[in-house]
Scaffold this motif. Structure first.
Motif, short mmCIF file in Angstrom:
data_model
loop_
_atom_site.label_atom_id
_atom_site.label_comp_id
_atom_site.label_asym_id
_atom_site.label_seq_id
_atom_site.Cartn_x
_atom_site.Cartn_y
_atom_site.Cartn_z
N GLY A 137 0.89 -1.06 -0.25
CA GLY A 137 -0.31 -0.14 0.43
C GLY A 137 1.09 1.25 0.39
O GLY A 137 1.83 1.39 0.46
N PHE A 138 0.25 2.06 -0.99
CA PHE A 138 1.16 3.67 -0.82
C PHE A 138 0.71 4.87 -0.02
O PHE A 138 -0.31 4.35 0.54
N ASP A 312 -8.42 -1.65 6.13
CA ASP A 312 -9.16 -1.45 4.93
C ASP A 312 -8.63 -1.47 2.97
O ASP A 312 -8.77 -1.52 2.54
N HIS A 313 -7.93 -0.53 3.25
CA HIS A 313 -7.02 -0.02 2.56
C HIS A 313 -6.03 -1.97 2.30
O HIS A 313 -5.86 -2.03 1.42
N ASN A 350 -6.24 7.08 -2.95
CA ASN A 350 -5.18 6.21 -2.51
C ASN A 350 -4.48 4.68 -3.42
O ASN A 350 -5.20 4.40 -4.16
N ALA A 351 -3.94 3.73 -3.30
CA ALA A 351 -3.27 2.99 -4.02
C ALA A 351 -1.81 2.16 -3.36
O ALA A 351 -2.06 2.54 -2.51
N PRO A 581 2.87 1.92 3.54
CA PRO A 581 2.34 1.99 5.01
C PRO A 581 1.57 1.57 6.03
O PRO A 581 0.50 0.61 6.68
N VAL A 582 1.67 0.04 4.52
CA VAL A 582 0.92 -1.00 4.34
C VAL A 582 1.10 -2.34 3.93
O VAL A 582 2.20 -1.48 2.41
#
Length: 643
Positions: A137-138, A312-313, A350-351, A581-582
């Motif tokens: 996750g970016f 969720d991301h 988000n990406a 971050p993930v």
């Protein structure tokens, strides 16, 4: 809800004649050699050493050492040692198998490569989603760039195409450490390629990097399950971010209805997908679309959900959005999970990335993403200048979807929902990070691993359970030509002694620290040994695979303790990017946990835990959080006492 075929006008695009064998098998014998090498990495073929075959006696001694802490009784351990000694004796089968393995190593570039490709990945028949694929996750879109989803996708496309151009033109430097270069062979599987489902139980990957220049440089965009071809490189020029944004916005504006979710078929059991793939490819129009997808530089999924929280991301990247009311997996209808590089952009901009893992591990894509995101964060990065001649308009690629494929989509979506819904996930950031750990004079990776060991021991103890497996940590063997990974067997007698001492009120702080230091040193030594190809697991696998038809499997391989040691109830690994971050992946055994962690931040450690839903996932994460605090207090308390 699947749209009926009659609702869509399928453009019967002019299609290139595709040989069915290139899409449906049998698998080409030389499939891997068909991917062209990258020019500036070609010398590594001769400059890097080959993966060694470890000394048999040394491997068996390492095996004994690794089994001791996992034994449930002295009798169990003694019995396993007897079998190891019998296997390695002059009359045992081990020496014969070792000689065969050495002969194989002399005859091949890499004695493990084919076996590992097939057994580890390409022969695996469950869905790659959850079971094999990983995600990054970016962080957010840099403030100096437009904030729309189209702009987010355009920036990633511009960056990734630029990285691809640099890679193919020999401008990407080899990964390296102070000890030397790492093998870059798997980078040739990053772009212009795709995994193909095999009808005979083995998949393969196809690379189109050697095709004519005018046939390459396109990317696939998917929106509301509809596939589009976008020419990202025209006459050798990567389109500017402005041009790409306009092209992608056209796709958003032109795709207001849901299309048949053909992409979800890629998330099926591989044998099921192979049959569905063959049915699709039997139609020449569909075969042409498949070729275009396979040969694309990469894929961007424009997903409609808007995840915000870390969980969720993560889940939206890992398996896409879910619809509990219909037991459906709409997110995976908008993916093509066989692509090694699949960016995902959500409607809130988000990406992240979803990666296919079979012929390329996560570190190459981590580097690519890290560099792309660094470039985009730099206001001076060249975003390109639009050409006076507008680029070609994106071309929709609409599959012919008959009743057989509609039924397959429905079944695949329900199966994907059941798989994704069966998973649990938790996430935790500690209140301290690498800076504090290094101030204590400790290796951050060993620190993070001992947190996991302490947490898991407490987790089991609270439930009255025995430990029924080992802890896997990946070590790279890329110092060797075509090297990938070896296993660090994290559980040691030293780590167990430390874990036991942490909850023993009769053990002093000083003794606990000494035991921790011993456990950390043992872990570092194991990591270094594994990184040189001197582990246990790959060698033992190679020996077993040297058995000939009709030869009995040595009793060691069926020993309960030996099998327990390779039951990875904790599958752990770490990468680092300050743009992620993930990140994570799935557990590897039903009763286990996948533990993705990061130690590179100065102010925090990052943990993500995945498991089956029936496992007490959050409870294990709670133990991770408690162990992280306890370990910090063990060292911080000493420093306070000294002040």
């Amino acid at each position: 809800m699947l749209a009926r075929r009659s609702l869509f006008t399928v453009r019967q695009r002019p299609f290139r004649k595709i040989h069915m064998s290139s899409l449906t098998g049998p698998r080409p014998v030389d499939w891997k050699a068909a991917a062209p090498p990258i020019s500036n990495f070609s010398p590594q073929h001769t400059s890097l050493p080959r993966l060694p075959v470890p000394n048999l006696t040394a491997t068996l001694e390492r095996l004994k050492t690794s089994l001791l802490p996992l034994a449930h009784s002295e009798t169990e351990f003694t019995d396993a040692v007897r079998k190891i000694d019998a296997f390695g004796s002059h009359v045992g089968l081990g020496n014969l198998l070792q000689s065969r393995l050495l002969q194989r190593a002399n005859e091949r570039e890499h004695w493990l490569e084919e076996w590992w490709d097939n057994l580890g990945y390409l022969g695996y028949r469950d869905s790659v989603v959850v079971n094999v694929s990983y995600y990054y996750g970016f962080d957010g879109q840099p403030a100096h760039l437009p904030q729309s989803p189209a702009a987010r996708a355009a920036g990633l496309a511009r960056g990734a195409l630029t990285f691809r151009q640099k890679l193919l033109s020999g401008q990407v430097s080899p990964d390296s450490t102070k000890e030397g270069q790492f093998c870059m062979d798997t980078y040739r599987w990053m772009f212009d390629c795709c995994r193909i489902p095999g009808l005979q139980g083995l998949d393969w990957s196809v690379s189109h990097a050697g095709a004519k220049v005018d046939e390459l440089g396109h990317i696939i965009i998917v929106r509301r399950n509809r596939f589009w071809k976008l020419k990202g490189i025209v006459n050798g020029r990567v389109l500017s971010m402005t041009e790409l944004e306009k092209q992608i916005q056209h796709i958003y504006d032109s795709t207001t209805e849901e299309y048949p979710g053909v992409g979800v078929l890629t998330a099926s059991n591989r044998d099921v997908w192979a049959k569905d793939h063959a049915h699709l490819a039997a139609n020449p129009h569909n075969a042409s679309i498949l070729y275009t997808i396979h040969s694309s530089a990469f894929l961007i999924s424009l997903d409609t959900d808007m995840p915000t929280s870390p969980i969720d991301h993560s889940r939206s990247l890992w398996h896409g959005s879910l619809s509990p009311s219909t037991s459906d997996a709409p997110g995976l209808k908008n993916r093509w999970v066989d692509k090694p590089v699949e960016f995902v952009v959500f409607d809130n901009a988000n990406a992240g990335l979803m990666g296919e893992h079979s012929v390329m591990d996560g570190t190459p894509t981590a580097r690519m993403c890290d560099e792309v995101l660094d470039w985009l964060a730099d206001p001076d990065f060249d975003l390109g200048v639009p050409s006076a001649t507008p680029p070609p308009t994106p071309e929709p690629l609409d599959f012919v979807v008959d009743a057989t494929t509609r039924s397959a989509i429905d079944k695949a979506s329900k199966a994907a929902y059941e798989l994704a819904d069966s998973q649990a996930m938790s996430y935790h950031l500690t209140s301290y990070g690498k800076a504090a750990i290094k101030a204590f004079g400790v290796s951050p990776d060993s620190w993070a691993q001992m947190i996991i060991q302490l947490a898991y021991a407490r987790f089991l103890r609270a439930r009255g359970l025995n430990r029924e497996g080992g802890t896997y940590e990946a070590a790279t063997t890329r110092r060797y030509w075509k090297g990938r990974t070896e296993t660090i067997r994290v559980v040691t007698s030293q780590s167990d002694a430390f874990v036991s001492a942490m909850d023993d009120p009769h053990v002093s702080r000083e003794d606990r620290q000494q035991l921790f230091n011993a456990a950390g040193k043992a872990h570092i030594a194991l990591a270094k040994t594994a990184g040189t190809g001197e582990g246990v697991d790959r060698h033992m696998l190679g020996l077993k695979l040297c058995l000939k038809e009709g030869e009995a499997v040595p009793e060691l391989y069926n020993d309960l303790l030996y099998k327990r040691s390779g039951n990875w109830v904790l599958s752990t690994s770490a990468v680092f990017s300050d743009h992620f971050p993930v990140y994570g992946w799935g557990e590897v055994v039903p009763e286990g946990f996948g533990v993705a962690y990061m130690t590179g931040y100065d102010d925090r450690l990052q943990y993500t835990i995945t498991s089956r839903r029936e496992m007490p996932n959050q409870e294990f994460m709670d133990e991770i959080a408690r162990a992280a605090v306890d370990l910090y207090d063990l060292y911080a308390g000493q420093r306070k006492a000294m002040l």
